[in-house]
Design a protein around this motif. Sequence first.
Motif, PDB file in Angstrom:
ATOM      1  N   VAL A 147      19.178  48.679   1.430  1.00 56.89           N
ATOM      2  CA  VAL A 147      18.869  48.191   2.985  1.00 56.89           C
ATOM      3  C   VAL A 147      17.666  48.159   3.221  1.00 56.89           C
ATOM      4  O   VAL A 147      16.518  48.489   2.446  1.00 56.89           O
ATOM      5  CB  VAL A 147      19.481  49.702   3.958  1.00 56.89           C
ATOM      6  N   THR A 148      17.160  47.625   4.234  1.00 51.12           N
ATOM      7  CA  THR A 148      15.674  47.052   4.527  1.00 51.12           C
ATOM      8  C   THR A 148      15.566  47.876   5.768  1.00 51.12           C
ATOM      9  O   THR A 148      16.173  47.706   6.858  1.00 51.12           O
ATOM     10  CB  THR A 148      15.250  45.683   4.696  1.00 51.12           C
ATOM     11  N   ILE A 149      14.376  48.901   5.990  1.00 50.45           N
ATOM     12  CA  ILE A 149      14.109  49.672   7.081  1.00 50.45           C
ATOM     13  C   ILE A 149      12.616  49.084   7.654  1.00 50.45           C
ATOM     14  O   ILE A 149      11.778  49.258   7.010  1.00 50.45           O
ATOM     15  CB  ILE A 149      14.148  51.189   7.044  1.00 50.45           C
ATOM     16  N   THR A 150      12.590  49.034   8.830  1.00 50.72           N
ATOM     17  CA  THR A 150      11.296  48.746   9.664  1.00 50.72           C
ATOM     18  C   THR A 150      11.257  49.919  10.544  1.00 50.72           C
ATOM     19  O   THR A 150      12.027  50.364  11.517  1.00 50.72           O
ATOM     20  CB  THR A 150      11.087  47.476  10.158  1.00 50.72           C
ATOM     21  N   GLY A 151       9.985  50.940  10.420  1.00 52.98           N
ATOM     22  CA  GLY A 151       9.807  51.793  11.377  1.00 52.98           C
ATOM     23  C   GLY A 151       8.124  52.229  11.531  1.00 52.98           C
ATOM     24  O   GLY A 151       7.414  51.525  11.129  1.00 52.98           O
ATOM     25  N   LEU A 152       7.961  53.439  11.902  1.00 51.74           N
ATOM     26  CA  LEU A 152       6.821  53.971  12.038  1.00 51.74           C
ATOM     27  C   LEU A 152       6.531  55.085  11.120  1.00 51.74           C
ATOM     28  O   LEU A 152       7.243  55.928  10.938  1.00 51.74           O
ATOM     29  CB  LEU A 152       6.362  54.394  13.501  1.00 51.74           C
ATOM     30  N   ALA A 153       5.365  55.035  10.408  1.00 46.38           N
ATOM     31  CA  ALA A 153       4.800  56.229   9.567  1.00 46.38           C
ATOM     32  C   ALA A 153       4.531  57.335  10.149  1.00 46.38           C
ATOM     33  O   ALA A 153       3.783  57.419  11.394  1.00 46.38           O
ATOM     34  CB  ALA A 153       3.741  55.546   8.784  1.00 46.38           C
ATOM     35  N   ARG A 154       5.209  58.519   9.856  1.00 46.40           N
ATOM     36  CA  ARG A 154       4.564  59.836  10.542  1.00 46.40           C
ATOM     37  C   ARG A 154       4.169  60.752   9.554  1.00 46.40           C
ATOM     38  O   ARG A 154       4.778  61.225   8.609  1.00 46.40           O
ATOM     39  CB  ARG A 154       5.787  60.302  11.205  1.00 46.40           C
ATOM     40  N   VAL A 155       2.938  61.248   9.866  1.00 39.84           N
ATOM     41  CA  VAL A 155       2.135  62.340   8.799  1.00 39.84           C
ATOM     42  C   VAL A 155       2.630  63.810   9.035  1.00 39.84           C
ATOM     43  O   VAL A 155       2.658  64.201  10.351  1.00 39.84           O
ATOM     44  CB  VAL A 155       0.457  62.218   8.983  1.00 39.84           C
ATOM     45  N   PRO A 156       3.429  64.363   8.107  1.00 39.75           N
ATOM     46  CA  PRO A 156       3.917  65.603   8.371  1.00 39.75           C
ATOM     47  C   PRO A 156       2.851  66.634   8.672  1.00 39.75           C
ATOM     48  O   PRO A 156       1.765  66.637   8.222  1.00 39.75           O
ATOM     49  CB  PRO A 156       4.672  66.001   7.206  1.00 39.75           C
ATOM     50  N   PRO A 157       3.118  67.843   9.482  1.00 37.27           N
ATOM     51  CA  PRO A 157       2.207  68.862   9.639  1.00 37.27           C
ATOM     52  C   PRO A 157       1.813  69.486   8.292  1.00 37.27           C
ATOM     53  O   PRO A 157       2.613  69.831   7.506  1.00 37.27           O
ATOM     54  CB  PRO A 157       2.923  69.831  10.578  1.00 37.27           C
ATOM     55  N   ALA A 158       0.629  70.117   8.194  1.00 40.63           N
ATOM     56  CA  ALA A 158       0.172  70.756   7.077  1.00 40.63           C
ATOM     57  C   ALA A 158       0.758  72.172   6.926  1.00 40.63           C
ATOM     58  O   ALA A 158       1.049  72.800   6.024  1.00 40.63           O
ATOM     59  CB  ALA A 158      -1.261  70.787   6.910  1.00 40.63           C
TER      60      ALA A 158
END
Length: 255
Positions: A147-158
């Motif tokens: 599959v090909t996914i387009t989305g938004l990068a999200r940085v996880p909390p530390a």
Amino acid sequence: MPDGAGQGAADAPMSRGRFLTALAFCLLGIAILFSLGTWQVERLFWKQGLMAEIDGRIHAEPIDLPTLQRRFAAGEPVQYTPVTLTGRFINASERFFLSTFEGQAGWNVYVPLVTGAGDLVFVNRGFVPYDMRDPAKRRAGQPDGEVTITGLARVPPAEKPGYFMPDNEPAKDTFFWQDLPAMAAGVALPAGAKLVPFFVDAGPGRAVGGWPVGGTTVVSLPNDHLQYAVTWYGIGLALVVMTGMMVARRYRRPA
């Protein structure tokens, strides 16, 4: 005691030492309050600039995963950066994050995706209601092929965002905050696969069969700095007036 004597004691001016001490505290308080107000104004402009930057980032053209990884490794901000990646989902390792969508409570479904280059990316595929958590009820929405996914990068909390946040339950695949290492634990990784240190929120759209529903990213940046600035300046002005009245009373000419 005669009334005139009591009134005279009440109207007696404070001593010079007490007056100067009170004046010093008032001036110090005024300086602190106006400094706090000015700091909030500076924070307001900073927050507005950050919101404009994020808005521009969200609407930029998607980049590929290697480019995003290089930016992340270089310390560049990647939060909400559009990215396109291709790979295969490990549907047996779904993780569930408590969420709401359009007023309905349920779960965001996080699924590990392995790219052709051997990168493992946890993709937030979107929302399912409580009663659709069971994968058996939405098999059509679990693709087996590439599959090909387009989305938004999200940085996880530390770390855990707050003391009152419930603890995650990895043994039940249930999460209340995005602890990426805990979510990745137990995933059957292909040989040589490397965990990417951020999530990707899938873009809008429903999976085959209707669930999950993508596009659930919430961009939330609290901006109460104007309210705080007005509050600090207002208290400061009130203290200015009170200080002026105290000084006027001290030096007014007796009738």
